[in-house]
Design a protein around this motif. Sequence first.
Motif, short mmCIF file in Angstrom:
data_model
loop_
_atom_site.label_atom_id
_atom_site.label_comp_id
_atom_site.label_asym_id
_atom_site.label_seq_id
_atom_site.Cartn_x
_atom_site.Cartn_y
_atom_site.Cartn_z
N ALA A 117 0.83 -1.21 0.00
CA ALA A 117 0.00 0.00 0.00
C ALA A 117 0.85 1.25 0.00
O ALA A 117 0.47 2.29 0.53
CB ALA A 117 -0.95 0.00 1.19
N THR A 118 2.07 1.15 -0.58
CA THR A 118 2.87 2.35 -0.74
C THR A 118 2.27 3.18 -1.87
O THR A 118 1.41 2.72 -2.63
CB THR A 118 4.34 1.99 -1.03
N LEU A 119 2.73 4.41 -2.03
CA LEU A 119 2.02 5.39 -2.85
C LEU A 119 1.88 4.97 -4.31
O LEU A 119 0.87 5.25 -4.96
CB LEU A 119 2.71 6.75 -2.76
N SER A 120 2.87 4.29 -4.87
CA SER A 120 2.81 3.87 -6.27
C SER A 120 1.72 2.84 -6.51
O SER A 120 1.37 2.55 -7.65
CB SER A 120 4.16 3.31 -6.72
N ARG A 121 1.17 2.29 -5.44
CA ARG A 121 0.20 1.21 -5.55
C ARG A 121 -1.25 1.67 -5.55
O ARG A 121 -2.15 0.84 -5.65
CB ARG A 121 0.38 0.26 -4.36
N GLN A 122 -1.53 2.96 -5.45
CA GLN A 122 -2.92 3.42 -5.32
C GLN A 122 -3.85 2.91 -6.42
O GLN A 122 -4.95 2.43 -6.13
CB GLN A 122 -2.98 4.95 -5.26
N ASP A 180 -5.81 4.57 2.67
CA ASP A 180 -5.17 5.26 1.57
C ASP A 180 -3.71 4.84 1.49
O ASP A 180 -3.09 4.49 2.49
CB ASP A 180 -5.28 6.78 1.71
N CYS A 181 -3.16 4.85 0.29
CA CYS A 181 -1.76 4.48 0.10
C CYS A 181 -0.86 5.65 0.50
O CYS A 181 -1.21 6.81 0.31
CB CYS A 181 -1.51 4.08 -1.35
N ARG A 182 0.30 5.32 1.05
CA ARG A 182 1.25 6.33 1.50
C ARG A 182 2.67 5.93 1.11
O ARG A 182 2.99 4.75 1.06
CB ARG A 182 1.17 6.50 3.03
N GLY A 183 3.50 6.92 0.87
CA GLY A 183 4.87 6.65 0.46
C GLY A 183 5.65 5.90 1.52
O GLY A 183 5.45 6.08 2.72
N GLY A 184 6.54 5.07 1.08
CA GLY A 184 7.36 4.29 2.01
C GLY A 184 8.03 3.13 1.31
O GLY A 184 7.82 2.89 0.12
N GLN A 185 8.85 2.41 2.05
CA GLN A 185 9.56 1.26 1.49
C GLN A 185 8.80 -0.03 1.75
O GLN A 185 7.90 -0.10 2.58
CB GLN A 185 10.97 1.18 2.09
N THR A 186 9.18 -1.07 1.04
CA THR A 186 8.50 -2.36 1.20
C THR A 186 8.80 -2.97 2.57
O THR A 186 9.86 -2.72 3.17
CB THR A 186 8.92 -3.35 0.10
N GLN A 187 7.86 -3.77 3.05
CA GLN A 187 7.99 -4.47 4.33
C GLN A 187 7.50 -5.91 4.18
O GLN A 187 6.71 -6.41 4.97
CB GLN A 187 7.19 -3.73 5.41
N ILE A 188 7.99 -6.57 3.15
CA ILE A 188 7.53 -7.92 2.83
C ILE A 188 7.92 -8.91 3.93
O ILE A 188 7.21 -9.86 4.21
CB ILE A 188 8.09 -8.36 1.47
N GLY A 189 9.04 -8.67 4.57
CA GLY A 189 9.47 -9.55 5.65
C GLY A 189 8.44 -9.64 6.76
O GLY A 189 8.21 -10.71 7.32
N LYS A 190 7.81 -8.53 7.09
CA LYS A 190 6.78 -8.53 8.13
C LYS A 190 5.57 -9.35 7.69
O LYS A 190 4.95 -10.05 8.50
CB LYS A 190 6.36 -7.11 8.47
N VAL A 191 5.23 -9.24 6.40
CA VAL A 191 4.10 -10.01 5.87
C VAL A 191 4.37 -11.50 6.02
O VAL A 191 3.51 -12.27 6.46
CB VAL A 191 3.86 -9.66 4.39
N LEU A 192 5.58 -11.92 5.68
CA LEU A 192 5.92 -13.34 5.77
C LEU A 192 5.96 -13.83 7.21
O LEU A 192 5.53 -14.95 7.51
CB LEU A 192 7.27 -13.59 5.09
N ALA A 193 6.47 -12.99 8.09
CA ALA A 193 6.49 -13.37 9.50
C ALA A 193 5.07 -13.53 10.04
O ALA A 193 4.78 -14.45 10.82
CB ALA A 193 7.26 -12.34 10.31
#
Length: 252
Positions: free
Chosen positions: A63-68, A124-137
């Motif tokens: 849900a980072t900004l480029s994903r809106q 709403d989507c907001r700028g930021g970096q990916t956090q895929i590791g948290k999703v997997l955990a």
Amino acid sequence: MVDSPSKPRSSPVTSSGDDVRDQRLPDAERSSADAIAAFVAQARAMAPAAQGSRGRLVFALDATLSRQPTWDMACALQADMFREAAALGSLDIRLVYYRGFNECRASGWISDSAELARLMGKIDCRGGQTQIGKVLAEARRHATAAGIRAVVFVGDAMEEKVDELCAKAGELGMLKVPLFMFQEGNDPVAEQTFREMARLSGGAWCRFDPGASAQLRDLLRAAAAYAAGGRAALLRLAGSEAGAALLIGQMR
């Protein structure tokens, strides 16, 4: 990168009194029609779920900004997942999303498409970096306790340590929880990582075109069918849905 919405939607928080459960996740533990045809990773054959049983699926979104644009598209398509699963039994979905600075949240288990749409419509989507590791955990924590059958991830980028993500993907594979990595766009770093994560988990990778709602719909329906009814459900759906046919065609 797209412009942020002119009228941002508020994010649900636990303390607001909202009836949708939502929690911030802890930090991750250390330790085109043609594009769709690019399904290349294989998925291990898993025992199909019994007819009428409940399937559980973790639906993870960048849900980072480029994903809106894709977030809005997913909001419109998510009901198809429930409709597909209804023919097999039922489906519970846990929405996980990340955005902004170190923000990663998860809903409770949702069994109604209107409820999921309501929740997604508040984000709403907001700028930021990916956090895929948290999703997997998060997926790993629920793999045994909640009996999840698959994880769907929709994203366009990867900005983390590849080896750490792959290790977590492999752990999910050992727990027989496949990752379905649906990539928007052509980022080569994301593609290489998502392909390997899918392989290690026994899941599947596919790229879809930006704004291609029909492609994403087919992919989500196929993943929901798998979560609700296993490989046998995908075989049945493959007769009428392109996404399911492409997915099952890559399974061992």
